[in-house]
Design an enzyme around this catalytic site. Structure first.
Site, short mmCIF file in Angstrom:
data_model
loop_
_atom_site.label_atom_id
_atom_site.label_comp_id
_atom_site.label_asym_id
_atom_site.label_seq_id
_atom_site.Cartn_x
_atom_site.Cartn_y
_atom_site.Cartn_z
N LYS A 35 -0.87 20.90 0.42
CA LYS A 35 -1.06 20.53 -0.73
C LYS A 35 -1.43 19.20 -0.69
O LYS A 35 -2.55 18.48 0.19
CB LYS A 35 0.03 19.99 -1.41
CG LYS A 35 0.24 18.89 -0.32
CD LYS A 35 3.07 19.02 -0.35
CE LYS A 35 3.43 18.05 0.36
NZ LYS A 35 5.16 19.02 0.34
N ARG A 133 16.17 18.20 -4.43
CA ARG A 133 14.77 17.97 -5.67
C ARG A 133 15.52 19.90 -5.79
O ARG A 133 15.55 20.00 -7.48
CB ARG A 133 14.17 18.13 -4.49
CG ARG A 133 13.59 16.19 -4.21
CD ARG A 133 12.21 16.38 -4.21
NE ARG A 133 11.41 17.56 -2.76
CZ ARG A 133 11.26 17.77 -2.44
NH1 ARG A 133 10.09 15.74 -2.56
NH2 ARG A 133 10.34 18.12 -1.25
N TYR A 264 -9.24 -14.43 -7.07
CA TYR A 264 -8.31 -14.53 -8.31
C TYR A 264 -6.84 -15.70 -7.50
O TYR A 264 -6.27 -15.46 -7.09
CB TYR A 264 -8.20 -13.16 -8.89
CG TYR A 264 -8.37 -12.82 -9.81
CD1 TYR A 264 -9.72 -13.28 -10.69
CD2 TYR A 264 -9.63 -11.65 -9.46
CE1 TYR A 264 -10.61 -12.30 -11.55
CE2 TYR A 264 -10.50 -10.92 -10.02
CZ TYR A 264 -11.12 -11.54 -11.26
OH TYR A 264 -11.85 -10.97 -11.72
N MET A 312 -11.05 -5.55 -8.46
CA MET A 312 -11.20 -4.17 -9.04
C MET A 312 -12.01 -3.83 -7.62
O MET A 312 -12.09 -2.18 -7.36
CB MET A 312 -11.48 -4.05 -10.43
CG MET A 312 -11.50 -2.92 -10.82
SD MET A 312 -11.90 -2.59 -13.20
CE MET A 312 -10.72 -3.71 -13.48
C1 LIG Z 1 5.20 18.10 2.15
C2 LIG Z 1 5.52 19.29 2.55
C3 LIG Z 1 6.40 19.57 4.16
C4 LIG Z 1 5.53 19.10 5.17
O1 LIG Z 1 5.68 18.14 5.45
P1 LIG Z 1 5.24 17.00 6.44
O2 LIG Z 1 6.44 15.72 6.33
O3 LIG Z 1 3.94 16.17 6.20
O4 LIG Z 1 5.17 17.59 7.26
C5 LIG Z 1 7.08 20.88 4.77
N1 LIG Z 1 8.07 21.14 3.74
C6 LIG Z 1 7.88 21.41 2.48
C7 LIG Z 1 8.72 21.81 1.49
C8 LIG Z 1 6.67 20.52 1.88
O5 LIG Z 1 6.99 20.33 0.64
#
Ligand SMILES: *Cc1c(COP(=O)(O)O)cnc(C)c1O
Length: 374
Positions: A35, A133, A264, A312
């Site tokens: 993802k 969630r 800065y 920046m």
């Molecule tokens: C992102 C995610 C994972 C992966 O988790 P890691 O800690 O990066 O291995 C697994 N399951 C779900 C539902 C996630 O959203």
């Protein structure tokens, strides 16, 4: 993709494959989680690198990420962990044969109705065993089964997510979630649905054998992040190899005399005559301003500390230690912000510590810069 800078993200696909193989030794069904553009490593590049390792299912977040992966040529099973959000997402499930995790009743009823016209669809079910969630609650299972019966939807996978698998000392909480999830698996089986069940993320899979179930969802460790870094379980991740290096060019090198201040706000004042190099990276490149006076870079294999505020598009480092006989730093040299060769390599967790964050965020943000694959 940030294109206005000279930063380069170098992704070592061989390390990614190696990290995947460390998990296939734990279990024969490992689902790479790619993802958010594969945690900044590139959705299509990473999926292609792993397809050659025999992956049969990939997980992404939103449904349109899954569609992009399919359109990029991936013919494996694609799981959209976040499920369909709207009618456009719903249509993509049928169009691209995407397996989406369904997590609440509105969504489930919507898909049941759409299936009446679009035809059968395999779905995943997400259960909330404590993360609070997304997901159906375990006690909602009978109602879920009732809605599914007689519909054109077939559940083929159920998932839940662990809240504290990466924190030694929270074993009781993990076991509690596991036990709850098992009741859901058993309930579904009693109703005649034999489905693939997965619970463990990277940390859960490494530390909790009982959570490995029918498949694992491997995210951060694929990219070489060790979820147990700095804990008593750190050794569980010792074989992982970070896959991301990030470099930026040295722009100018000059003395900073004792008593002179830099950048800065003049937040750093030289305690002795020194030499600084100005590096072409700043917060506009997702290099956090919280690294000011805190972070380090790696130049010619030597650690150099950041002096003054990250700007920046520029950041100054103290290169005095590099200016001896036969050494030196010059414009055009490379500074590693992350990774780099040799024993002084900057690890994702160390970077995250300076940043006040976690390796996941370091990867996602720095990974938005232009990438090269090696
Ligand atoms: C992102 C995610 C994972 C992966 O988790 P890691 O800690 O990066 O291995 C697994 N399951 C779900 C539902 C996630 O959203």
């Amino acid at each position: 993709m940030i294109e206005y800078n000279k930063l380069r993200v170098r992704v070592h696909l061989d390390n990614l494959r190696h990290n995947y193989r460390t998990y296939t030794r734990l279990h024969d069904r490992v689902i790479p989680v790619i993802k958010s553009d594969a945690y900044g490593h590139g959705l299509l590049e990473v999926s292609r690198a792993l397809e050659s390792e025999g992956v049969d299912t990939f997980a992404v977040g939103f449904v349109h990420e899954a569609a992009a992966l399919r359109q990029g040529g991936c013919d494996k099973r694609i799981l959209a962990l976040l499920g369909p959000i709207d009618a456009a997402d719903d249509a993509l499930l049928w169009e691209h044969e995407i397996l989406a995790a369904v997590s609440h009743f509105d969504q489930l009823r919507r898909l049941v109705a759409t299936a009446e016209t679009n035809g059968p669809l395999a779905i995943g079910l997400k259960f909330d065993t404590g993360m609070r969630r997304l997901g159906f609650l375990p006690e909602e299972l009978p109602q879920v089964i009732e809605i599914l019966s007689g519909s054109k939807l077939t559940p083929v996978m159920i998932s839940s997510h662990l809240a504290s698998a990466d924190t030694p000392g929270r074993e009781v909480d993990v076991e509690g979630q596991h036990a709850q999830f098992q009741t859901v698996i058993d309930g579904l089986a009693e109703a005649g649905f034999e489905v693939e069940a997965n619970l463990a993320n990277s940390a859960g899979a490494l530390a909790f054998e009982q959570c490995r179930l029918s498949s694992l969802r491997q995210g951060i460790t694929l990219y070489g992040g060790n979820p147990f870094c700095g804990t008593s379980l750190e050794a569980l991740g010792r074989e992982l190899k970070p896959a991301m290096d990030v470099v930026a060019p040295v722009m100018q090198v000059h003395p900073l005399k004792k008593g002179e201040s830099i950048s800065y706000g003049w937040t750093y004042t030289a305690e002795a005559d020194s030499v600084v190099a100005v590096i072409g990276v700043g917060y506009a490149d997702n290099y956090s301003r919280s690294l000011s006076n805190t972070g380090e870079m790696l130049i010619h294999g030597t650690r150099v500390p950041i002096r003054g505020r990250v700007c920046m598009q520029m950041t100054a480092v103290d290169v005095t230690a590099l200016m001896g006989e036969g050494k030196g730093v010059a414009p055009g040299d490379e500074a590693y912000l992350l990774g780099g060769p040799g024993p002084e390599t900057i690890t994702p967790e160390e970077m995250a510590g300076w940043w006040g964050s976690i390796s996941y965020e370091v990867f996602c943000l720095l990974g938005m810069n232009q990438r090269e694959y090696i």
